[in-house]
Enzyme design. Structure first.
Site, PDB file in Angstrom:
ATOM      1  N   TYR A 173       6.974   6.893  -1.438  1.00 58.07           N
ATOM      2  CA  TYR A 173       6.281   5.708  -0.933  1.00 58.07           C
ATOM      3  C   TYR A 173       6.422   4.533  -1.900  1.00 58.07           C
ATOM      4  O   TYR A 173       6.706   3.404  -1.495  1.00 58.07           O
ATOM      5  CB  TYR A 173       4.811   6.068  -0.717  1.00 58.07           C
ATOM      6  CG  TYR A 173       3.917   4.952  -0.238  1.00 58.07           C
ATOM      7  CD1 TYR A 173       3.957   4.532   1.083  1.00 58.07           C
ATOM      8  CD2 TYR A 173       3.007   4.348  -1.104  1.00 58.07           C
ATOM      9  CE1 TYR A 173       3.113   3.519   1.534  1.00 58.07           C
ATOM     10  CE2 TYR A 173       2.162   3.349  -0.670  1.00 58.07           C
ATOM     11  CZ  TYR A 173       2.226   2.931   0.648  1.00 58.07           C
ATOM     12  OH  TYR A 173       1.395   1.937   1.092  1.00 58.07           O
ATOM     13  N   LYS A 177       8.290   1.035  -1.035  1.00 53.68           N
ATOM     14  CA  LYS A 177       7.566  -0.237  -1.097  1.00 53.68           C
ATOM     15  C   LYS A 177       8.181  -1.188  -2.117  1.00 53.68           C
ATOM     16  O   LYS A 177       8.199  -2.407  -1.905  1.00 53.68           O
ATOM     17  CB  LYS A 177       6.091   0.023  -1.419  1.00 53.68           C
ATOM     18  CG  LYS A 177       5.312   0.660  -0.275  1.00 53.68           C
ATOM     19  CD  LYS A 177       5.347  -0.171   0.986  1.00 53.68           C
ATOM     20  CE  LYS A 177       4.387   0.310   2.050  1.00 53.68           C
ATOM     21  NZ  LYS A 177       4.485  -0.492   3.301  1.00 53.68           N
TER      22      LYS A 177
END
Length: 305
Positions: A173, A177
Site C-alpha cells: 500500500y 501510494k
C-alpha cells in the site's frame, strides 16, 4: 442540491464512490452543483466480491436531493472499464470537468509474509486504478484542447500518509501510494499546456479501510461533538480542487484530516558536499556521516517503535 455552488455546471467522476471517502466526495460535489458519475465495483475491503448496489445507492441519494448522478460499475483497472468511465460522463452529461481517483482496498501483511498476489492486487487497484482513468480523461482533454476547446479540467488523486512516510505492515500500500504521488507530479507537468490541473490529497478519516487499524483513535464521537475522523471533513478540499476556483493550483499534495489542511513539501536537496572528483568508499562514508549529522531527522514510519 441545486444548480448553484462552486461546481455548478461542472461534471465530476469519482471512483470508489460507493462508500467512505468516495461517497462523501460524490455527495459534496453534488451539493455544490456538480453532475456526478459514481463509480464503484462494490467489493469487500480486501477486494473480494462485487455488487452494483453501493454505486447505485449513492447515485439515487444524489438524485433524491435534486442533483444529477449516474452509477458506473465498470472495473477502472482495465482499459475498457476506464474508457467507459469517461464515455459515461460524456454520454450522460455531455462533458467532463473533474476526475477524482479514489478507489482502493487493502491487503496488509508484513513484508516477509506478503505474497506476490497481494502485492500485485494492491498495485493494480491503487496505482493502475489511478493511471488508467487519468490517461483516458487526459486523452479526452488533450483532444479538446487541440480542437480549440481548451478545458478547465481537474484531476484529484488519492495518496496517503503511508505513501509519504511509510507504514509498517503496509509495504504494498505504501509503495502504491508513493507511486501515485510521483504519477501526480509527472501528469501535472505534462498536462498543464492542455488546461488540466492535477493534485493529490493524503486524507485521514474513518472508513472501512482504516477502522480496523485505527479503531481506538477513530471511534465516532458522542452526539453533538465534532467528528474529527468523518470522511466528510476531507471532501470540502476535494470539491474546491475540482472547481474553477482552484485555478493555478497544480502539482501539489495536501494532507487533509479533521479540520486541518496541510500543504506537503516533498523531497528537496538537503546538506551536500562536492569533492569535484571521485570519492573513495571511506571518504564517501565519512562525508555521508557528516552530512547526516547536519540533516533533519526523518519523521518516523507509521507503526514504527
Amino acid at each position: 442540491m441545486t444548480g448553484n455552488g462552486i461546481c455548478a455546471g461542472r461534471v465530476a467522476v469519482v471512483t470508489g464512490a460507493g462508500r467512505g471517502l468516495g461517497r462523501a466526495h460524490a455527495l459534496a460535489l453534488a451539493a455544490e452543483g456538480a453532475d456526478v458519475v459514481v463509480n464503484d465495483l462494490g467489493v469487500a475491503p480486501d477486494g473480494g466480491g462485487a455488487s452494483a448496489g453501493p454505486a447505485q445507492q449513492v447515485a439515487d441519494e444524489i438524485r433524491a436531493h435534486g442533483g444529477r448522478a449516474v452509477a458506473h460499475t465498470g472495473d477502472i483497472t482495465t482499459t475498457d472499464g476506464a474508457a467507459s468511465l469517461v464515455t459515461t460522463a460524456l454520454d450522460t452529461f455531455g462533458r467532463l470537468d473533474a476526475l477524482i481517483n479514489n478507489a482502493g482496498f487493502l491487503r496488509d501483511r508484513m513484508l516477509v509474509n506478503l505474497d506476490e498476489g497481494d502485492w500485485d492486487a494492491v498495485m493494480r487497484v491503487h496505482l493502475k486504478g489511478h493511471f488508467l482513468p487519468l490517461r483516458q480523461a487526459a486523452a479526452h482533454w488533450r483532444a479538446e484542447a487541440k480542437a480549440g476547446r481548451t478545458p478547465d479540467a481537474r484531476i484529484i488523486n488519492t495518496g496517503s500518509g503511508a505513501g509519504l512516510l511509510g507504514s509498517v505492515g503496509q509495504g504494498n500500500y505504501s509503495a502504491a501510494k508513493a507511486g501515485i504521488i510521483g504519477l501526480t507530479l509527472v501528469a501535472a507537468a505534462e498536462m498543464a499546456r492542455y488546461g488540466v490541473q492535477i493534485n493529490a490529497i493524503a486524507p485521514a478519516a474513518r472508513t472501512r479501510m482504516t477502522e480496523r487499524t485505527f479503531a481506538a483513535t477513530m471511534a465516532a464521537p458522542a452526539d453533538g461533538e465534532f467528528d474529527a475522523m468523518a470522511p466528510e471533513n476531507v471532501s470540502p478540499l476535494v470539491v474546491w480542487l475540482a472547481s474553477a476556483g482552484s485555478a493555478g493550483v497544480t502539482g501539489r499534495v495536501f494532507e487533509a484530516e479533521a479540520g486541518r489542511i496541510t500543504v506537503m513539501e516533498g523531497w528537496r536537496p538537503g546538506p551536500t558536499a562536492d569533492k569535484g572528483s571521485r570519492w573513495t568508499p571511506a571518504e564517501a562514508g565519512e562525508t555521508a556521516r557528516k552530512l547526516l549529522a547536519d540533516a533533519e531527522t526523518p519523521r518516523p514510519v507509521y507503526g514504527a517503535r
